[in-house]
Design a protein around this motif. Structure first.
Motif, PDB file in Angstrom:
ATOM      1  N   GLU A  95      -4.471  31.463  14.280  1.00 48.60           N
ATOM      2  CA  GLU A  95      -4.415  30.962  15.648  1.00 48.60           C
ATOM      3  C   GLU A  95      -3.361  29.872  15.767  1.00 48.60           C
ATOM      4  O   GLU A  95      -3.096  29.134  14.810  1.00 48.60           O
ATOM      5  CB  GLU A  95      -5.784  30.415  16.066  1.00 48.60           C
ATOM      6  CG  GLU A  95      -6.878  31.475  16.079  1.00 48.60           C
ATOM      7  CD  GLU A  95      -8.213  30.914  16.527  1.00 48.60           C
ATOM      8  OE1 GLU A  95      -8.255  29.730  16.940  1.00 48.60           O
ATOM      9  OE2 GLU A  95      -9.217  31.652  16.447  1.00 48.60           O
ATOM     10  N   ASP A  96      -2.771  29.746  16.948  1.00 46.47           N
ATOM     11  CA  ASP A  96      -1.781  28.712  17.227  1.00 46.47           C
ATOM     12  C   ASP A  96      -2.454  27.418  17.659  1.00 46.47           C
ATOM     13  O   ASP A  96      -3.617  27.389  18.068  1.00 46.47           O
ATOM     14  CB  ASP A  96      -0.833  29.171  18.341  1.00 46.47           C
ATOM     15  CG  ASP A  96       0.119  30.263  17.887  1.00 46.47           C
ATOM     16  OD1 ASP A  96       0.583  30.194  16.731  1.00 46.47           O
ATOM     17  OD2 ASP A  96       0.391  31.189  18.683  1.00 46.47           O
ATOM     18  N   ASN A  97      -1.672  26.335  17.579  1.00 52.29           N
ATOM     19  CA  ASN A  97      -2.076  25.032  18.119  1.00 52.29           C
ATOM     20  C   ASN A  97      -3.388  24.525  17.516  1.00 52.29           C
ATOM     21  O   ASN A  97      -4.293  24.079  18.217  1.00 52.29           O
ATOM     22  CB  ASN A  97      -2.185  25.096  19.647  1.00 52.29           C
ATOM     23  CG  ASN A  97      -0.898  25.567  20.298  1.00 52.29           C
ATOM     24  OD1 ASN A  97       0.188  25.087  19.957  1.00 52.29           O
ATOM     25  ND2 ASN A  97      -1.008  26.521  21.212  1.00 52.29           N
ATOM     26  N   THR A  98      -3.466  24.595  16.211  1.00 55.17           N
ATOM     27  CA  THR A  98      -4.660  24.146  15.497  1.00 55.17           C
ATOM     28  C   THR A  98      -4.374  22.845  14.758  1.00 55.17           C
ATOM     29  O   THR A  98      -3.210  22.467  14.572  1.00 55.17           O
ATOM     30  CB  THR A  98      -5.105  25.209  14.472  1.00 55.17           C
ATOM     31  OG1 THR A  98      -4.084  25.321  13.467  1.00 55.17           O
ATOM     32  CG2 THR A  98      -5.341  26.554  15.142  1.00 55.17           C
ATOM     33  N   PRO A  99      -5.408  22.151  14.293  1.00 47.31           N
ATOM     34  CA  PRO A  99      -5.189  20.943  13.485  1.00 47.31           C
ATOM     35  C   PRO A  99      -4.360  21.207  12.235  1.00 47.31           C
ATOM     36  O   PRO A  99      -3.564  20.356  11.828  1.00 47.31           O
ATOM     37  CB  PRO A  99      -6.615  20.506  13.129  1.00 47.31           C
ATOM     38  CG  PRO A  99      -7.463  21.034  14.242  1.00 47.31           C
ATOM     39  CD  PRO A  99      -6.845  22.350  14.622  1.00 47.31           C
ATOM     40  N   LEU A 100      -4.528  22.385  11.628  1.00 45.97           N
ATOM     41  CA  LEU A 100      -3.762  22.681  10.420  1.00 45.97           C
ATOM     42  C   LEU A 100      -2.282  22.827  10.735  1.00 45.97           C
ATOM     43  O   LEU A 100      -1.432  22.314   9.992  1.00 45.97           O
ATOM     44  CB  LEU A 100      -4.278  23.959   9.753  1.00 45.97           C
ATOM     45  CG  LEU A 100      -3.608  24.306   8.416  1.00 45.97           C
ATOM     46  CD1 LEU A 100      -3.840  23.215   7.377  1.00 45.97           C
ATOM     47  CD2 LEU A 100      -4.104  25.652   7.889  1.00 45.97           C
ATOM     48  N   GLU A 101      -1.956  23.502  11.812  1.00 45.95           N
ATOM     49  CA  GLU A 101      -0.548  23.639  12.207  1.00 45.95           C
ATOM     50  C   GLU A 101       0.063  22.265  12.455  1.00 45.95           C
ATOM     51  O   GLU A 101       1.194  21.982  12.029  1.00 45.95           O
ATOM     52  CB  GLU A 101      -0.422  24.498  13.464  1.00 45.95           C
ATOM     53  CG  GLU A 101       1.015  24.680  13.921  1.00 45.95           C
ATOM     54  CD  GLU A 101       1.146  25.523  15.181  1.00 45.95           C
ATOM     55  OE1 GLU A 101       2.290  25.645  15.688  1.00 45.95           O
ATOM     56  OE2 GLU A 101       0.132  26.062  15.654  1.00 45.95           O
ATOM     57  N   ALA A 102      -0.668  21.396  13.125  1.00 42.31           N
ATOM     58  CA  ALA A 102      -0.158  20.049  13.436  1.00 42.31           C
ATOM     59  C   ALA A 102       0.035  19.218  12.173  1.00 42.31           C
ATOM     60  O   ALA A 102       0.913  18.351  12.125  1.00 42.31           O
ATOM     61  CB  ALA A 102      -1.126  19.344  14.388  1.00 42.31           C
TER      62      ALA A 102
END
Length: 328
Positions: A109-116
């Motif tokens: 999924e996009d825009n997750t805490p991990l991506e950030a």
């Protein structure tokens, strides 16, 4: 749940372009639970190809608490969490960035805490519907082969792309081939209190995820993943005539370990459920890549086995009593 299509190959190329020119001595692949299973095959790829680059898999929390001084600007760290929310993995990504490492995160999924928390990001597809190249395993193999090629000049990336793109018909045919075996496993083992699964090399990842995630987490059955090389150093003493064992037989350099374990099991238990990649038609997949990609085929077959036993036990794979329900 419906997930949008992803453009994994394009995204991976963008990530590899972004780190072009950086030199690494160490690679870390970090995750928890089912996400960690897809890290083993990529670690195996590095271990069997690289002369200088080293790769280590660690549980996310242990990665933090070990606090290795080797995690620095000469390290590249890849982390995975399916929904991008696993707190330990998010914290591990932040830890790696604070120490100066290159941090790549992957999730569904996009825009997750991990991506950030990471520097670079790749989104992968839902494992039930995506083509093999677009799954989490596909992403990891693409990233790893690209990093190996850039760091050591090993021509792997284009070949990995080419062979991942050939894998879907292999998986589809193998699933059809093992359909009856999966149904038999479900019926035969639905009352068992303890199950076992054996494998080695990249295939050990599937023994791990089948027992730890599918059986213990999702079915509440005691299940033990055994490394075929460690089998004769203690665990084989537990085997009896009625012991149910899934024997994973791959095509990589460690197959001898699995064959040795199988020879023993054939003498001492009547309940072997063999998943053998030598019986699978890999069609146009090139010989050099079969041993690595076999783990992805085994993954799909093991998922069938888990669904079959869930059906027989009338215990949905989605039921939990602790995970995301109580504090822990």
């Amino acid at each position: 749940m419906v997930y949008p299509e992803v453009k994994v190959l394009e995204n991976v190329k963008e990530v590899l372009k972004a780190i072009e020119g950086r030199k690494y001595r160490r690679m870390y692949v970090i995750a928890c639970g089912g996400s960690s299973a897809l890290m083993y095959p990529s670690q195996f790829l590095v271990d069997t190809k690289a002369k200088e680059l080293t790769c280590e898999y660690l549980n996310s929390n242990e990665f933090i608490y070990r606090n290795s001084p080797a995690v620095n600007e000469e390290a590249i760290v890849i982390l995975c969490s399916q929904e991008g929310k696993t707190p330990e993995t998010v914290a591990a990504a932040k830890h790696a960035r604070e120490k100066g490492a290159t941090v790549i995160t992957i999730a569904m999924e996009d825009n997750t805490p991990l991506e950030a928390a990471g520097e670079l990001y790749v989104k992968y597809g839902y494992y039930e519907t995506a083509d093999p190249i677009d799954t989490s395993y596909g992403v990891m193999y693409l990233l790893t082969s690209g990093i190996l090629e850039a760091q050591e000049g090993i021509p792997l990336f284009d070949g990995m792309v080419r062979n991942l793109e050939k894998l879907k018909p292999v998986v589809d045919k193998a699933k059809e081939q093992y359909k009856e075996a999966a149904e038999y496993y479900g019926k035969s083992c639905k009352e068992d209190r303890v199950l076992y699964s054996l494998g080695s090399g990249s295939n050990y990842s599937q023994a791990y995820v089948f027992c730890n995630c599918y059986m213990m987490e999702m079915q509440w059955i005691n299940a033990i993943p055994l490394h075929a090389g460690e089998f004769f150093h203690g665990p084989f003493e537990i085997i009896e005539k009625n012991s149910p064992v899934i024997m994973l037989m791959g095509l990589d350099q460690t197959r001898f370990l699995e064959e040795r374990a199988l020879t023993f099991l054939e003498k001492y238990t009547d309940r072997i459920f063999k998943i053998d990649m030598k019986d699978v038609d890999f069609m146009e997949v090139e010989e050099e890549y079969k041993g690595y990609l076999a783990a992805m085929v085994i993954n799909n077959i093991c998922r069938m086995f888990s669904k079959a036993i869930a059906k027989e036990r009338e215990h949905s794979l989605d039921i939990r009593r602790y995970m995301h329900i109580v504090e822990y």
